[in-house]
Design an enzyme around this catalytic site. Structure first.
Site, PDB file in Angstrom:
ATOM      1  CG  ASP A 110    -138.931 -17.463 -63.846  1.00  9.44           C
ATOM      2  OD1 ASP A 110    -140.067 -17.768 -64.222  1.00  9.44           O
ATOM      3  OD2 ASP A 110    -137.847 -17.393 -64.421  1.00  9.44           O
ATOM      4  CG  ASP A 131    -134.501 -19.544 -65.062  1.00  8.51           C
ATOM      5  OD1 ASP A 131    -135.284 -20.116 -65.422  1.00  8.51           O
ATOM      6  OD2 ASP A 131    -134.514 -19.354 -63.631  1.00  8.51           O
ATOM      7  CG  ASP A 164    -138.251 -20.023 -69.079  1.00  4.61           C
ATOM      8  OD1 ASP A 164    -139.458 -20.562 -68.897  1.00  4.61           O
ATOM      9  OD2 ASP A 164    -137.605 -19.912 -68.054  1.00  4.61           O
TER      10      ASP A 164
END
Length: 1029
Positions: free
Chosen positions: A453, A749, A753
């Site tokens: 990310d 997070d 996901d």
């Protein structure tokens, strides 16, 4: 070589192996000296099966119970007149100080009881708590005594003496104990006390030493795992206490606590819904049902252990710990052991093969010694006469053969993996990485891709509004606001209403913002404009909320203004919200139609913000026709909005990220950024940290999504940046990369996901920004959310693999030499130069102490200058075999010469002195070879040695104890003191193995694994310093 003889059962899948695969390798691993110790850190399959059945039954009972209750609720809703035939109304006294009744109301979904108590407000009053103020801190201990603590019963940990007892279960040690006792008995009968007990007592003392060192090592390991388990169970939540919102551990919750829930949270205990919006609960952890359940005022009960799939809410805790269904479910679980890693299984197979060879040599040694003894006895014509001395001789032969098995079966090989992983996990905890699964640390050493990310991982996640386009102008955050009054009013309404975060005052009177970094940045800007969060929230009534999620990429609310007007606010991804707008507020504050030219201009503003690495969001509103109440069943508006502002949020790059990315590239690890941000923002950040190179591909999620599977497979290797991606896009990218035999690590997070984290080879969840759902699916939790921490995990993963290789090289060398010297000597001379006591000491050096010294070495920077180890590569490499064979040949040559010609060469008269000298030389060969084993490829084996205090400590302890054995424990160890010349010669012969190691390392057997790092611009960096030596 050895690995080529391993069956398919010893090649375990790296993630989620089947129970059948786990059973198969256990069956094939039949030559084990101590099963309770060898298999302590692997899954207990029988227990696991029993617990799965038990949990399935509990879940099925809960599922049936829930369906029954819900069916009854629907029936009651359809026939309200039946309430007259229900049980009498409940009273506040029924639940006050009565935790069982309170817990029963929630678990039985007793709406009737709740209503008769006056709803959640009545329950709060009955248990003496204010919903607005929460529990008083002074009442916590009283509530824990009255209603219980939020903890479940756990299995007590093992004491040190349990590990001593397990170490004594070694079959070969048990046989040696019997031999020692028999030896003492026969010795006392023939030689009397004390001479008759020395041989047997020496074996017993050696066994005591082996057992003590083994138990201490295992006990320390267990304490490390216990500490890690505590860290894994750390879950926190937000509560209101003493009128202030604060973060506490779920294990500190008490009945009466007011808990705030948001997407991805785990419901920490059983409770009652107070207020909230669009709350969707996943109860699969309790019932096994995948369909989420809506919770609101009509269905107000929440059960601990369930997950928040969508929405937000406040709940009142009604039952904790063992009075919750989750607590009862957790009680059924016990220590079943961690699923074993592929390397553990492979080394169990190697240990089995080597053990078979050792067993054959032990039997042959015993047969040769026995046959020679019988032939010699027959030649002396004493075959018919036997005495106790003959019995002791045969017993010594048997003890020597058994001790050869002790040395030959490398019990420490698979256990060294656990030791190394436990050590690495403990060190990684200090580096802010919590490893949840042992195999993750091992697998990370082979990783070839990291899909990361952006927000919070590559950037600091400390966000501030930097620029804003509002009322027709682009403004810097430090410029004077100068906005029309109506624009400022609408902007502040949108900022303070369209948010899941809160502005709160702490006990010190200071204002703080609780919420996500993005929302906190916008709220902070609202306060900077002079807005009052409390005033706006009190004047405007919030009717309905759709919280932000990664698929919609926007958040919406419906509000009722003071004048009765219904107004919707929206906030989210700039191009998505812009596409929902057909008007905007101009410089005078008027709402005007948005022309195509204006759309292009605002798009250029968004792109300009994004090109400066700013995260962009649009804020908009729409007045819903009509006044009064909004139909809550209707969807929130998805068009006709008026654009208020475009916000550019600055999120600086983390210090050290650029260097960490360069380290990954040098190590052969490709870093790919997968983010929900605008593509221009993503490109700017990716270039800044070195992820996006000139030939790399930056693509948007929707574009990738629209392509065929074949096109995705071809594109996947070249993608360096994926912007505006959804969790499904991330999952598809991971699947295609793994389909190309890449070892993929993924960071995540959010709740959505979880599938990508589960599908990846190694899943990293963020410890600060990550939800509990994401953490539960992850293999590693990055406690500081920093990308550099992920690189540290990769470095430690490689260190674990290399350390085990070092230990295997060292142990196999000792195995070969010890087996050959005793077997050949037995065949030629009829006696073994190394006694049982001496072999036990050698076994301790090469097993437990060797593992401590070599398997716990910290990583060096050189590990990240070589490519990842492929899963298909042989663990015992040609280079290792070169070193093993070379050192074995040298040691055997020296020891054979000493054994057969030592007396004449050294001018010795005593066989005892010669055998002591051979034993001493053999031990010092192992000491120096242990130093050689610190680096398999490079000549400089001293680099970083002083920083590895465990290695130095083991070396010093080994030498000191060797001196004590030779000089002071000769009666028990069959040694005699040596003069300084023989000591010096022993050390010199051992030291000679070091120049021999240098010569061996100059013999090429395979391509060097060292790969010089390549600069992103294309040129190769010239290596310098001692790393290349």
């Amino acid at each position: 070589m050895v690995e080529s003889y391993l069956g398919d059962e010893f090649h375990l899948p790296p993630k989620n192996p089947s129970d059948e695969a786990l059973k198969n390798w256990r069956k094939a691993c039949y030559l084990v000296k101590n099963r309770s110790r060898r298999f302590r850190h692997v899954a207990d399959l029988p227990k696991r099966s029993i617990h799965r059945d038990r949990i399935s039954k509990i879940k099925e009972n809960l599922r049936v119970s829930f369906y029954t209750v819900r069916a009854a609720l629907r029936f009651m809703d359809g026939a309200p007149h039946l309430e007259n035939h229900q049980t009498p109304d409940a009273k506040a006294s029924d639940i006050r100080n009565n935790p069982d009744n309170l817990a029963s109301m929630v678990q039985n979904y007793s709406i009737k009881t709740l209503r008769s108590l006056g709803g959640v407000d009545g329950v709060a009053k009955a248990i003496d708590v204010s919903i607005d103020e929460g529990v008083k801190s002074t009442d916590l201990s009283i509530r824990q005594d009255t209603y219980g603590v939020n903890k479940y019963t756990e299995k007590p940990s093992k004491s040190f003496f349990m590990f001593v007892w397990e170490a004594l279960h070694d079959l070969t040690l048990i046989i040696l104990i019997v031999c020692a006792v028999v030896s003492i008995g026969v010795g006392l009968a023939t030689e009397g006390f004390p001479d008759g007990i020395y041989d047997g007592l020496g074996i017993l003392l050696s066994i005591l030493l082996v057992v003590t060192v083994t138990a201490v090592s295992d006990y320390r390991q267990s304490l490390q795992f216990k500490d890690l388990d505590k860290e894994k169970k750390k879950i926190s939540c937000h509560v209101t206490r003493d009128g202030y919102r604060k973060k506490v551990s779920i294990y500190d919750l008490v009945v009466g606590d007011v808990v705030h829930l948001s997407i991805g949270d785990q419901v920490p205990a059983d409770g009652i819904f107070i207020s909230g919006y669009s709350l969707l609960i996943d109860e699969s952890s309790l019932t096994g049902e995948s369909r989420a359940v809506n919770v609101d005022e009509t269905k107000p009960f929440l059960l601990g252990g369930t997950k928040v799939q969508d929405g937000s809410a406040k709940m009142l805790i009604a039952a904790v710990g063992m009075r919750t269904e989750w607590g009862k479910l957790m009680e059924t679980l016990s220590e079943e052991g961690e699923t074993e890693t592929p390397l553990q299984v492979k080394l169990n197979g190697v240990a089995t093969i080597i053990g078979k060879i050792g067993l054959i040599f032990a039997v042959l040694t015993f047969l040769v010694l026995t046959i020679r003894f019988l032939i010699e006895k027959a030649l002396r014509q004493e075959f018919s006469s036997w005495n106790s001395s003959d019995a002791l001789t045969m017993l010594d032969y048997f003890a020597t053969a058994v001790t050869i098995i002790v040395v030959a079966v490398p019990e420490g090989l698979p256990l060294a993996v656990t030791l190394s992983l436990a050590f690495a996990m403990k060190k990684l905890m200090n580096d802010k990485a919590l490893v949840r699964h042992l195999s993750a640390c091992e697998t990370m050493g082979s990783s070839t891709n990291i899909c990361t990310d952006k927000t919070g991982t590559l950037t600091t996640n400390h966000m501030v509004v930097d620029k804003i386009y509002v009322s027709g102008k682009t403004k810097d955050v430090n410029d004077p606001p100068e906005l029309p009054e109506n624009v400022l009013t609408i902007l502040l309404q949108c900022i303070f209403e369209c948010t899941c975060s809160e502005v709160v005052k702490g006990t010190d009177g200071k204002t703080s913002i609780l919420g996500t970094p993005t929302e906190s940045a916008i709220l902070e800007y609202g306060l900077h404009l002079g807005g009052d969060f409390g005033t706006v929230r009190s004047e405007i009534k919030l009717l309905k909320m759709e919280p932000f999620n990664s698929s919609k990429k926007r958040m919406s609310v419906i509000t009722k203004l003071p004048g009765g007007q219904i107004r919707a606010f929206i906030k989210g991804a700039s191009e998505i919200v812009l596409g929902m707008c057909d008007k905007l507020l101009d410089g005078s504050g008027e709402s005007v139609v948005m022309s195509e030219e204006k759309v292009r201009f605002i798009t250029s503003v968004i792109n300009g913000f994004a090109s400066n690495a700013l995260r962009t969001l649009c804020l908009a509103y729409v007045d819903v026709e009509g006044e009064g109440e909004f139909d809550m069943k209707k969807e929130l508006p998805n068009c006709g909005y008026t654009l208020i502002a475009v916000v550019g949020i600055k999120d600086p790059l983390r210090p050290g990220v650029k260097e960490a990315v360069e380290t990954c590239l040098a190590a052969g690890i490709t870093v790919r950024m997968v983010t929900g941000d605008n593509i221009n923002t993503a490109r700017a950040i990716a270039r800044e940290c070195g992820i996006l190179t000139d030939g790399g591909l930056a693509i948007e999620g929707p574009v990738f999504r629209a392509k065929s599977d074949e096109e995705k497979r071809k594109l996947a290797p070249s993608i360096q940046v994926m912007a505006r991606s959804s969790p499904t896009d991330k999952l598809k990218l991971v699947e295609h990369l793994r389909g190309l035999s890449e070892v993929v690590a993924v960071t995540g997070d959010g709740t959505n996901d979880a599938p990508a984290l589960h599908e990846s080879d190694i899943g990293f969840a963020m410890g600060i920004a990550g939800t509990e759902v994401a953490k539960e699916q992850a293999d590693v939790i990055v406690l500081d959310d920093d990308f550099a921490t992920i690189v540290k995990v990769a470095k430690w993963g490689r260190a674990v693999y290399i350390n085990i290789q070092k230990f295997v090289q060292f142990q196999l060398t000792v195995n070969i030499v010890a087996l050959m010297i005793n077997f050949v000597s037995a065949c030629i001379t009829g006696s073994a130069p190394l006694t049982a006591v001496q072999l036990l000491w050698v076994n301790l050096i090469m097993d437990t102490l060797g593992a401590l010294a070599l398997a716990t070495e910290p990583p060096n920077d050189g590990l990240m200058n070589r490519p990842p180890v492929k899963r298909t590569e042989s663990f015992i490499t040609k280079t290792m075999w070169r070193n093993i064979i070379g050192q074995s040949v040298y040691q055997m040559a020296v020891l054979f010469v000493l054994n057969f010609a030592g007396k004449s060469i050294l001018n010795l008269d005593s066989t005892e002195i010669l055998n002591t000298f051979i034993f001493n030389t053999f031990v010092f060969c192992q000491v120096f070879n242990e130093v050689n084993s610190r680096d398999i490829h490079k000549i400089n084996v001293f680099r970083g040695m002083l920083s590895s205090w465990i290695f130095v400590g083991v070396m010093v302890s080994t030498v000191v104890f060797q001196v004590i054995i030779v000089e002071f424990l000769g009666t028990f160890a069959s040694t005699v003191p040596l003069d300084w010349e023989l000591w010096a010669l022993s050390i010199a012969i051992g030291f000679l193995s070091m120049p021999i190691a240098i010569v061996l390392k100059c013999i090429p057997v395979e391509k060097s694994p060292v790969k010089h790092p390549k600069h992103p611009d294309g040129y190769v960096i010239i290596p310098g310093g001692p790393e290349g030596v």
